[in-house]
Design a protein around this motif. Structure first.
Motif, PDB file in Angstrom:
ATOM      1  N   PHE A 153       0.878  -1.178   0.000  1.00 12.77           N
ATOM      2  CA  PHE A 153       0.000   0.000   0.000  1.00 12.77           C
ATOM      3  C   PHE A 153       0.907   1.217   0.000  1.00 12.77           C
ATOM      4  O   PHE A 153       1.632   1.471   0.960  1.00 12.77           O
ATOM      5  CB  PHE A 153      -0.884  -0.014   1.238  1.00 12.77           C
ATOM      6  N   SER A 227       4.373  -0.487   3.314  1.00 13.11           N
ATOM      7  CA  SER A 227       3.662   0.773   3.111  1.00 13.11           C
ATOM      8  C   SER A 227       4.675   1.880   2.846  1.00 13.11           C
ATOM      9  O   SER A 227       5.778   1.875   3.395  1.00 13.11           O
ATOM     10  CB  SER A 227       2.807   1.124   4.334  1.00 13.11           C
ATOM     11  N   THR A 235      -1.187  -1.214  -4.490  1.00 12.62           N
ATOM     12  CA  THR A 235      -2.167  -1.258  -3.390  1.00 12.62           C
ATOM     13  C   THR A 235      -3.123  -2.426  -3.584  1.00 12.62           C
ATOM     14  O   THR A 235      -4.342  -2.265  -3.684  1.00 12.62           O
ATOM     15  CB  THR A 235      -2.917   0.087  -3.261  1.00 12.62           C
ATOM     16  N   GLU A 236      -2.530  -3.609  -3.652  1.00  7.59           N
ATOM     17  CA  GLU A 236      -3.264  -4.853  -3.835  1.00  7.59           C
ATOM     18  C   GLU A 236      -2.870  -5.842  -2.743  1.00  7.59           C
ATOM     19  O   GLU A 236      -1.863  -5.664  -2.066  1.00  7.59           O
ATOM     20  CB  GLU A 236      -2.973  -5.444  -5.212  1.00  7.59           C
ATOM     21  N   SER A 250      -6.575  -3.143  -6.655  1.00  4.89           N
ATOM     22  CA  SER A 250      -6.524  -1.799  -6.080  1.00  4.89           C
ATOM     23  C   SER A 250      -7.931  -1.171  -6.003  1.00  4.89           C
ATOM     24  O   SER A 250      -8.723  -1.317  -6.926  1.00  4.89           O
ATOM     25  CB  SER A 250      -5.632  -0.932  -6.943  1.00  4.89           C
ATOM     26  N   ARG A 251      -8.258  -0.527  -4.887  1.00  5.40           N
ATOM     27  CA  ARG A 251      -7.541  -0.608  -3.639  1.00  5.40           C
ATOM     28  C   ARG A 251      -8.171  -1.690  -2.799  1.00  5.40           C
ATOM     29  O   ARG A 251      -9.382  -1.702  -2.625  1.00  5.40           O
ATOM     30  CB  ARG A 251      -7.568   0.724  -2.903  1.00  5.40           C
ATOM     31  N   GLU A 254     -10.928  -1.052  -0.120  1.00  2.00           N
ATOM     32  CA  GLU A 254     -12.119  -0.297  -0.467  1.00  2.00           C
ATOM     33  C   GLU A 254     -13.146  -1.199  -1.154  1.00  2.00           C
ATOM     34  O   GLU A 254     -12.783  -2.226  -1.750  1.00  2.00           O
ATOM     35  CB  GLU A 254     -11.762   0.862  -1.400  1.00  2.00           C
ATOM     36  N   ALA A 257     -12.727  -2.695  -4.793  1.00  3.86           N
ATOM     37  CA  ALA A 257     -11.782  -3.767  -5.127  1.00  3.86           C
ATOM     38  C   ALA A 257     -12.479  -4.922  -5.834  1.00  3.86           C
ATOM     39  O   ALA A 257     -13.641  -5.238  -5.572  1.00  3.86           O
ATOM     40  CB  ALA A 257     -11.105  -4.269  -3.849  1.00  3.86           C
TER      41      ALA A 257
END
Length: 334
Positions: A153, A227, A235-236, A250-251, A254, A257
């Motif tokens: 991330f 990170s 961001t997976e 990604s993301r 959220e 995804a």
């Protein structure tokens, strides 16, 4: 059905997203905003058609019309803001990170229990349809025994850079801002790690600009979590087992995804269908809070206090190993 009346403490960007999503919750009404100045409260109130506009947090928590307050202030303020709400018997949904350390978190929980007032950490991912589907797939045994979790991330902040990202006084750094999602997701799949290794690259302000974490488990499973604020990452999340693999695109944290499922065969990609709603995704946790309040609960049965404390204690340990410290670590709890 009784309408649950909400107030929001803090009038920043995330508060705006939450306010927007409350419109998608049939049994919720946003009636109050509390900010540091009357101007900010009025601007926010006008944008979201909020009746009660308070020029201080103290005035917000004494508003008799409010059932529950969403705390959307910087990380370092969550502790004192939550205690203020609980002292006035207002139910609280506190944005992540719940606190700056486990000592603060325990004090917040202790007050909620003492006053018999509802309190929950706003770890929104746990209520998203894609997260529930992920655990449904794992529960069905389609991945076999989970052996590895890989999560990245990262993003390079664009000007104007929010102060909270790098200011140690605001709880800045990647671990507490975005790395918390990596830690949460890994632990939700593999549980509490038996061994933790961690290192960080400090920014000029001293907070972690990059943080690398390794979780090890007695059964041989491992989680690699990274990170960063110095580069843009995919961001997976990849969750792999003896019989298959899931990739959250990604993301990963959220509701937008996508779930990609792979069997033992590398070319076996299947996109798993998941319900999608409009909005940012905060409506799911708001609905759960409303349900908890209707049932007379003072603790969520989805994010119980034990889970919140375990996450905070794990973050404390990571920070201790990596050398990430904040002023809150030196301050005695009230």
């Amino acid at each position: 059905m009784k309408t649950i009346k909400w107030g929001i403490l803090g009038a920043g960007r995330i508060a705006g997203k939450f306010a927007s999503d409350l419109k998608l919750v049939a049994d919720a009404k946003l009636i109050a905003i509390g900010s540091r100045t009357q101007q900010l409260a009025d601007e926010f109130g006008k944008e979201f058609n909020i009746k009660n506009r308070h020029a201080s947090y103290e005035k917000l928590v004494t508003d008799p019309d409010i059932d529950v307050i969403y705390i959307a202030t910087p990380h370092n303020l969550h502790y004192e803001n939550t205690l203020l709400c609980l002292q006035h018997n207002k139910a609280v949904l506190c944005e992540k990170p719940f606190a700056m350390n486990a000592r603060q978190a325990q004090a917040m929980i202790d007050m909620a229990r003492e006053n018999k007032v509802f309190l929950m950490e706003a770890l929104w991912t746990k209520f998203h349809p894609h997260y529930k589907k992920l655990h449904e797939i794992i529960g069905q045994g389609l991945l076999g025994e989970i052996r590895s979790v890989l999560i990245n991330f990262g993003f390079k902040p664009a000007p104007p850079i929010p102060a909270r990202l790098f200011d140690p006084a605001l709880g800045g750094g990647t671990l507490m801002d975005i790395g918390i999602y990596n830690v949460f997701m890994a632990m939700s799949v593999l549980g509490k790690p038996d061994v933790i290794e961690a290192t960080m690259t400090p920014a000029s302000t001293g907070v972690d600009e990059q943080c690398a974490i390794l979780f090890k488990y007695k059964n041989g499973a491992m989680a690699q979590l990274f990170s960063t604020f110095s580069s843009n990452l995919a961001t997976e999340a990849d969750i792999s087992g003896t019989d298959g693999r899931i990739r959250l695109t990604s993301r990963f944290y959220e509701p937008s995804a996508t779930i990609e499922y792979y069997t033992k065969y590398p070319d076996s990609r299947e996109v798993i269908s998941v319900e999608k709603e409009t909005g940012f995704g905060y409506q799911y946790e708001a609905r759960h809070v409303n349900d908890c309040l209707r049932r007379g609960l003072t603790e969520s049965d989805v994010i119980p206090f034990a889970d919140t404390l375990l996450l905070m204690k794990t973050l404390d340990k990571i920070r201790s190993i990596a050398g990430i410290r904040y002023a809150a670590d030196e301050i005695n709890i009230i």
